[in-house]
Design a protein around this motif. Sequence first.
Motif: not given
Length: 180
Positions: A72-89
């Motif tokens: 799965l590729m997710h483009e952040l575009r203008e979003e902030a880099e995700p945190t470790v907790d967000e990535l762990l989810a």
Amino acid sequence: MKVIGLAGWSGAGKTTLVCKLIPALRQRGISVSTIKHAHHAFDVDKPGKDSYEHRAAGATEVLVSSGKRWALMHELREEAEPTVDELLAHLSPVDLAIIEGFKREAHDKIEVWRRSVDKPLLAGEDPQVVAICSDGPVPEAAALPGGTRPVLDLNDVEAIADFILAHCGLAAKLTQREEA
């Protein structure tokens, strides 16, 4: 899911250690996933591939699937880099997630440190460094704020795996599996 980080300066050997720890832990019956922090703009896709063209056209997410794997590729575009907790989810449940990099995030970490890299210990400013792996003595480990951290031999992967299992509370899981 238990989490342990491997943090350190570039060139210290984090990736090499992760790649040795994964089979050592799997051999003990521990399921492992990893999250790797990339410091540069990286791309797993190539111009001309359909998935690249989907993203270039503006898709926020593109999932590529085959009979062997999916990504799965997710483009952040203008979003902030995700945190470790967000990535762990995003990970499927496993016994242990190893986080490589993300040295400024709040999770327990083992610092991979080599004097030859000529950088200060992260443990000097990060109380969440629970141990230091090094290829030589680390005299500074005795004078760290918050107390001494164990220093593990960077080349003793089995001892590092034992430390991780004990620290994360997974050693008991191994005993339960052996008794079953």
